[in-house]
Design a protein around this motif. Structure first.
Motif, PDB file in Angstrom:
ATOM      1  N   VAL A   1       0.840  -1.210   0.000  1.00  0.00           N
ATOM      2  CA  VAL A   1       0.000   0.000   0.000  1.00  0.00           C
ATOM      3  C   VAL A   1       0.873   1.258   0.000  1.00  0.00           C
ATOM      4  CG1 VAL A   1      -1.703   1.310   1.311  1.00  0.00           C
ATOM      5  CG2 VAL A   1      -1.959  -1.162   1.073  1.00  0.00           C
ATOM      6  N   VAL A   2       1.920   1.254   0.813  1.00  0.00           N
ATOM      7  CA  VAL A   2       2.792   2.427   0.879  1.00  0.00           C
ATOM      8  C   VAL A   2       3.519   2.634  -0.451  1.00  0.00           C
ATOM      9  CG1 VAL A   2       4.828   3.402   2.004  1.00  0.00           C
ATOM     10  CG2 VAL A   2       3.051   2.311   3.376  1.00  0.00           C
ATOM     11  N   LEU A   3       3.999   1.555  -1.070  1.00  0.00           N
ATOM     12  CA  LEU A   3       4.691   1.697  -2.350  1.00  0.00           C
ATOM     13  C   LEU A   3       3.761   2.193  -3.446  1.00  0.00           C
ATOM     14  CD1 LEU A   3       7.049  -1.423  -2.547  1.00  0.00           C
ATOM     15  CD2 LEU A   3       7.584   0.893  -1.805  1.00  0.00           C
ATOM     16  N   ILE A   4       2.491   1.854  -3.363  1.00  0.00           N
ATOM     17  CA  ILE A   4       1.528   2.326  -4.368  1.00  0.00           C
ATOM     18  C   ILE A   4       1.174   3.794  -4.137  1.00  0.00           C
ATOM     19  CG2 ILE A   4      -0.926   2.176  -4.965  1.00  0.00           C
ATOM     20  CD1 ILE A   4       0.661   0.303  -6.596  1.00  0.00           C
ATOM     21  N   LEU A   5       1.031   4.184  -2.882  1.00  0.00           N
ATOM     22  CA  LEU A   5       0.535   5.529  -2.580  1.00  0.00           C
ATOM     23  C   LEU A   5       1.612   6.598  -2.567  1.00  0.00           C
ATOM     24  CD1 LEU A   5      -2.069   4.785   0.247  1.00  0.00           C
ATOM     25  CD2 LEU A   5      -2.478   5.105  -2.203  1.00  0.00           C
ATOM     26  N   VAL A   6       2.854   6.236  -2.300  1.00  0.00           N
ATOM     27  CA  VAL A   6       3.896   7.267  -2.153  1.00  0.00           C
ATOM     28  C   VAL A   6       4.866   7.302  -3.342  1.00  0.00           C
ATOM     29  CG1 VAL A   6       5.735   8.157  -0.684  1.00  0.00           C
ATOM     30  CG2 VAL A   6       3.674   7.183   0.350  1.00  0.00           C
ATOM     31  N   PRO A   7       5.691   6.295  -3.559  1.00  0.00           N
ATOM     32  CA  PRO A   7       6.683   6.431  -4.634  1.00  0.00           C
ATOM     33  C   PRO A   7       6.115   6.337  -6.040  1.00  0.00           C
ATOM     34  CG  PRO A   7       6.850   4.265  -3.642  1.00  0.00           C
ATOM     35  CD  PRO A   7       5.851   5.028  -2.828  1.00  0.00           C
ATOM     36  N   THR A   8       4.978   5.654  -6.203  1.00  0.00           N
ATOM     37  CA  THR A   8       4.414   5.537  -7.553  1.00  0.00           C
ATOM     38  C   THR A   8       3.930   6.883  -8.094  1.00  0.00           C
ATOM     39  OG1 THR A   8       3.801   3.224  -7.138  1.00  0.00           O
ATOM     40  CG2 THR A   8       2.699   4.358  -8.954  1.00  0.00           C
ATOM     41  N   PRO A   9       3.086   7.637  -7.367  1.00  0.00           N
ATOM     42  CA  PRO A   9       2.734   8.973  -7.880  1.00  0.00           C
ATOM     43  C   PRO A   9       3.940   9.916  -7.986  1.00  0.00           C
ATOM     44  CG  PRO A   9       1.205   8.283  -6.166  1.00  0.00           C
ATOM     45  CD  PRO A   9       2.345   7.315  -6.140  1.00  0.00           C
ATOM     46  N   LEU A  10       4.884   9.792  -7.043  1.00  0.00           N
ATOM     47  CA  LEU A  10       6.063  10.642  -7.108  1.00  0.00           C
ATOM     48  C   LEU A  10       6.910  10.311  -8.330  1.00  0.00           C
ATOM     49  CD1 LEU A  10       7.714  12.859  -5.795  1.00  0.00           C
ATOM     50  CD2 LEU A  10       8.806  11.120  -4.349  1.00  0.00           C
ATOM     51  N   GLY A  11       7.050   9.024  -8.627  1.00  0.00           N
ATOM     52  CA  GLY A  11       7.788   8.632  -9.827  1.00  0.00           C
ATOM     53  C   GLY A  11       7.106   9.097 -11.097  1.00  0.00           C
ATOM     54  N   LEU A  12       5.760   9.057 -11.120  1.00  0.00           N
ATOM     55  CA  LEU A  12       5.022   9.574 -12.274  1.00  0.00           C
ATOM     56  C   LEU A  12       5.240  11.075 -12.432  1.00  0.00           C
ATOM     57  CD1 LEU A  12       2.973   9.277 -14.564  1.00  0.00           C
ATOM     58  CD2 LEU A  12       1.147   9.440 -12.853  1.00  0.00           C
ATOM     59  N   PHE A  13       5.214  11.793 -11.322  1.00  0.00           N
ATOM     60  CA  PHE A  13       5.433  13.240 -11.378  1.00  0.00           C
ATOM     61  C   PHE A  13       6.826  13.566 -11.926  1.00  0.00           C
ATOM     62  CE2 PHE A  13       7.156  17.013  -9.208  1.00  0.00           C
ATOM     63  CZ  PHE A  13       6.290  17.989  -9.702  1.00  0.00           C
ATOM     64  N   LEU A  14       7.842  12.871 -11.436  1.00  0.00           N
ATOM     65  CA  LEU A  14       9.203  13.116 -11.930  1.00  0.00           C
ATOM     66  C   LEU A  14       9.327  12.766 -13.406  1.00  0.00           C
ATOM     67  CD1 LEU A  14      11.282  11.717  -8.918  1.00  0.00           C
ATOM     68  CD2 LEU A  14      10.830  14.110  -9.486  1.00  0.00           C
ATOM     69  N   ALA A  15       8.661  11.686 -13.826  1.00  0.00           N
ATOM     70  CA  ALA A  15       8.725  11.293 -15.235  1.00  0.00           C
ATOM     71  C   ALA A  15       8.087  12.351 -16.130  1.00  0.00           C
ATOM     72  CB  ALA A  15       8.035   9.942 -15.430  1.00  0.00           C
ATOM     73  N   VAL A  16       6.953  12.903 -15.694  1.00  0.00           N
ATOM     74  CA  VAL A  16       6.291  13.949 -16.476  1.00  0.00           C
ATOM     75  C   VAL A  16       7.177  15.183 -16.589  1.00  0.00           C
ATOM     76  CG1 VAL A  16       4.329  15.519 -16.528  1.00  0.00           C
ATOM     77  CG2 VAL A  16       3.967  13.123 -15.959  1.00  0.00           C
ATOM     78  N   GLN A  17       7.846  15.544 -15.514  1.00  0.00           N
ATOM     79  CA  GLN A  17       8.710  16.723 -15.548  1.00  0.00           C
ATOM     80  C   GLN A  17       9.930  16.487 -16.440  1.00  0.00           C
ATOM     81  OE1 GLN A  17       7.581  19.526 -14.209  1.00  0.00           O
ATOM     82  NE2 GLN A  17       5.815  18.297 -13.576  1.00  0.00           N
ATOM     83  N   LEU A  18      10.513  15.288 -16.355  1.00  0.00           N
ATOM     84  CA  LEU A  18      11.683  15.005 -17.174  1.00  0.00           C
ATOM     85  C   LEU A  18      11.321  14.813 -18.639  1.00  0.00           C
ATOM     86  CD1 LEU A  18      13.613  12.546 -14.817  1.00  0.00           C
ATOM     87  CD2 LEU A  18      14.132  14.941 -15.285  1.00  0.00           C
ATOM     88  N   ASP A  19      10.074  14.451 -18.914  1.00  0.00           N
ATOM     89  CA  ASP A  19       9.645  14.277 -20.302  1.00  0.00           C
ATOM     90  C   ASP A  19       9.514  15.614 -21.032  1.00  0.00           C
ATOM     91  OD1 ASP A  19       8.766  12.487 -22.422  1.00  0.00           O
ATOM     92  OD2 ASP A  19       6.784  13.394 -22.171  1.00  0.00           O
ATOM     93  N   LYS A  20       9.542  16.716 -20.311  1.00  0.00           N
ATOM     94  CA  LYS A  20       9.453  18.037 -20.937  1.00  0.00           C
ATOM     95  C   LYS A  20      10.779  18.505 -21.531  1.00  0.00           C
ATOM     96  CE  LYS A  20       5.855  19.558 -17.718  1.00  0.00           C
ATOM     97  NZ  LYS A  20       5.491  20.538 -16.658  1.00  0.00           N
ATOM     98  N   LYS A  21      11.798  17.650 -21.462  1.00  0.00           N
ATOM     99  CA  LYS A  21      13.115  17.939 -22.032  1.00  0.00           C
ATOM    100  C   LYS A  21      13.725  19.204 -21.423  1.00  0.00           C
ATOM    101  CE  LYS A  21      12.023  15.664 -26.399  1.00  0.00           C
ATOM    102  NZ  LYS A  21      11.922  15.814 -27.888  1.00  0.00           N
ATOM    103  N   ILE A  22      13.711  19.247 -20.112  1.00  0.00           N
ATOM    104  CA  ILE A  22      14.321  20.370 -19.422  1.00  0.00           C
ATOM    105  C   ILE A  22      15.843  20.230 -19.458  1.00  0.00           C
ATOM    106  CG2 ILE A  22      12.328  20.685 -17.913  1.00  0.00           C
ATOM    107  CD1 ILE A  22      13.797  19.150 -15.773  1.00  0.00           C
ATOM    108  N   ARG A  23      16.522  21.281 -19.093  1.00  0.00           N
ATOM    109  CA  ARG A  23      17.977  21.237 -19.083  1.00  0.00           C
ATOM    110  C   ARG A  23      18.485  20.272 -18.011  1.00  0.00           C
ATOM    111  NH1 ARG A  23      20.704  27.009 -18.852  1.00  0.00           N
ATOM    112  NH2 ARG A  23      22.500  25.607 -19.161  1.00  0.00           N
ATOM    113  N   PHE A  24      19.570  19.597 -18.354  1.00  0.00           N
ATOM    114  CA  PHE A  24      20.227  18.631 -17.450  1.00  0.00           C
ATOM    115  C   PHE A  24      19.282  17.481 -17.079  1.00  0.00           C
ATOM    116  CE2 PHE A  24      21.951  22.887 -16.311  1.00  0.00           C
ATOM    117  CZ  PHE A  24      23.212  22.724 -16.880  1.00  0.00           C
ATOM    118  N   SER A  25      18.384  17.123 -17.986  1.00  0.00           N
ATOM    119  CA  SER A  25      17.455  16.036 -17.684  1.00  0.00           C
ATOM    120  C   SER A  25      18.195  14.712 -17.504  1.00  0.00           C
ATOM    121  CB  SER A  25      16.410  15.910 -18.794  1.00  0.00           C
ATOM    122  OG  SER A  25      17.037  15.630 -20.047  1.00  0.00           O
ATOM    123  N   ARG A  26      19.282  14.509 -18.253  1.00  0.00           N
ATOM    124  CA  ARG A  26      20.062  13.278 -18.103  1.00  0.00           C
ATOM    125  C   ARG A  26      20.682  13.182 -16.716  1.00  0.00           C
ATOM    126  NH1 ARG A  26      18.657   9.720 -22.069  1.00  0.00           N
ATOM    127  NH2 ARG A  26      18.581  10.789 -24.094  1.00  0.00           N
TER     128      ARG A  26
END
Length: 325
Positions: free
Chosen positions: A110-135
Motif C-alpha cells: 500500500v505504501v509503495l503504491i501511494l507514495v513512490p508511484t505517484p512521485l515517480g510519475l510526477f518526476l517522469a512527467v517533468q523530465l519528459d518536458k526535455k528540461i535542461r540537465f534532464s540526463r
C-alpha cells in the motif's frame, strides 16, 4: 563438283530446330556445415546455462514444494518425514508471527503504491518536458535503484543512528533523554524502513513511466492543445489513459517488490521487533538456529501462491493482447 558439307562454327553452335536450348549450370558454392568443434561450442553455450537454470531454479522450487509437506532438520536425508498438511495448519493457527508478517507485506504494498508511484510519475512527467540537465536528473533519481539494497540499508542506518544520525541531529533528538530509536522502536522501525524503500522505488517508477511517456503519440498532445486544453487537462484526459499498459506493469512490479522485500529489513534489524515479513520468516526457519526446513518451505509455498495469483492473470492478459494484435 563436290559440295562442302562442313559446317561453320556459327552453324554448329545453333541448336537444331525444335530442340530446347540447354541451360548452363551455374556452379553453386558448398554449404558450410558446422564442424564438430562448432557443435561442441554451441552445445556448451546453450547447455550449461540451461542446466544451471533447471538445477538452481526449477529443481529447487519443486524440492521446496515437496519439502513443505515434510519435517527435516537438514542433517541427512534419512531424517525427512512426511507430515502432510501439518506445517500449513501450524502456520495458519499456531504461529504468532505469520499474520503480522502478512499484514506488514500488505502495508509495504500500500505504501509503495501511494507514495513512490505517484512521485515517480510526477518526476517522469517533468523530465519528459526535455528540461535542461534532464540526463543528470535521471541518473540521480535512478541511482538508488542501481545501488545494492544492502548498501542502501547501511546508508539509511547511518541516517537513523540515534547518536550521530542526520534526522536526530536535525530535530535535536540526539541528546540524552531525547533519543528517538528509529530502528529499535517497534512502533517506528517499519515506517522508517519504508521511507528507505520508497526512496529507492521512486526511481524505478520514474523510469517505467518515462518509458511509457516516450511512447505517447505527439499528435495527441498537439490535438489537445489545439482544442484549448491546458497542461493538466491534457495529462488527465489524453496522456494518462494511454499509459494503461504501463500502469499494469507498475502494479505487477509493485506487488512483486512488496512480496520479495527482504534486504532492507534484514540489514536494519533482521526482521525483529515489529518488522516481520514472509521472506524473513522463510529465512529464519530454513537457515536459522532451529533449521526447520520443512516449515520454512511451507511459508515459501504460501509466498509462491500469492505471487502466482498476481503473475498468472498478468501473463494471460499479455498473451491475449499479443494474439489479438
Amino acid at each position: 563438283m563436290s559440295i562442302d558439307t562442313a559446317k561453320s562454327p556459327e552453324a554448329a553452335a545453333e541448336p537444331p530446330p525444335g530442340a530446347a536450348p540447354e541451360k548452363k549450370r551455374v556452379p553453386q558454392g558448398h554449404r558450410r556445415l558446422l564442424t564438430r568443434r562448432d557443435r561442441l561450442t554451441l552445445g556448451l553455450m546453450a547447455g550449461v546455462p540451461t542446466i544451471l537454470h533447471v538445477t538452481l531454479v526449477w529443481l529447487t522450487a519443486l524440492a521446496s514444494i515437496a519439502l513443505a509437506f515434510t519435517t527435516w532438520d537438514g542433517i541427512g536425508f534419512d531424517s525427512i518425514k512426511w507430515v502432510g498438511l501439518d506445517n500449513f495448519k501450524e502456520l495458519f493457527t499456531n504461529n504468532p508471527q505469520f499474520w503480522p508478517a502478512v499484514q506488514h507485506n500488505v502495508i509495504w504494498f500500500v505504501v509503495l503504491i501511494l507514495v513512490p508511484t505517484p512521485l515517480g510519475l510526477f518526476l517522469a512527467v517533468q523530465l519528459d518536458k526535455k528540461i535542461r540537465f534532464s540526463r543528470v536528473y535521471q541518473t540521480a533519481y535512478f541511482l538508488p535503484v542501481v545501488v545494492s539494497l544492502a548498501v542502501t540499508g547501511f546508508v539509511w542506518q547511518l541516517v537513523y543512528n540515534p547518536d550521530t544520525g542526520l534526522i536526530n541531529s536535525i530535530i535535536g533528538a540526539n541528546k540524552p533523554g531525547h533519543y528517538i530509536d528509529w530502528i529499535g522502536d517497534p512502533h517506528l522501525n517499519l515506517w522508517a524502513i519504508l521511507v528507505a524503500a520508497c526512496w529507492r522505488h521512486t526511481g524505478y517508477m520514474m523510469i517505467l513511466y518515462l518509458a511509457g511517456l516516450k511512447g505517447v503519440d505527439p499528435s495527441l498532445r498537439e490535438a489537445s492543445s489545439l482544442d484549448g486544453a491546458n497542461e493538466w487537462q491534457t495529462f488527465k484526459n489524453v496522456i494518462f489513459p494511454t499509459l494503461r499498459p504501463t500502469n499494469t506493469v507498475v502494479l505487477v512490479v509493485t506487488i512483486i517488490e512488496a512480496l520479495r522485500a527482504f534486504d532492507l529489513v534484514f540489514v536494519f534489524n533482521k526482521g525483529a521487533q515489529g518488522t516481520e515479513l514472509l521472506s524473513i520468516l522463510v529465512t529464519n526457519n530454513i537457515i536459522g538456529e532451529s533449521s526447520r526446513i520443512g516449515y520454512g518451505s511451507a511459508i515459501a509455498v504460501v509466498l509462491l501462491l500469492i505471487s502466482l495469483a498476481v503473475i498468472i492473470p498478468y501473463l494471460i492478459s499479455t498473451f491475449r493482447k499479443e494474439r489479438s494484435a
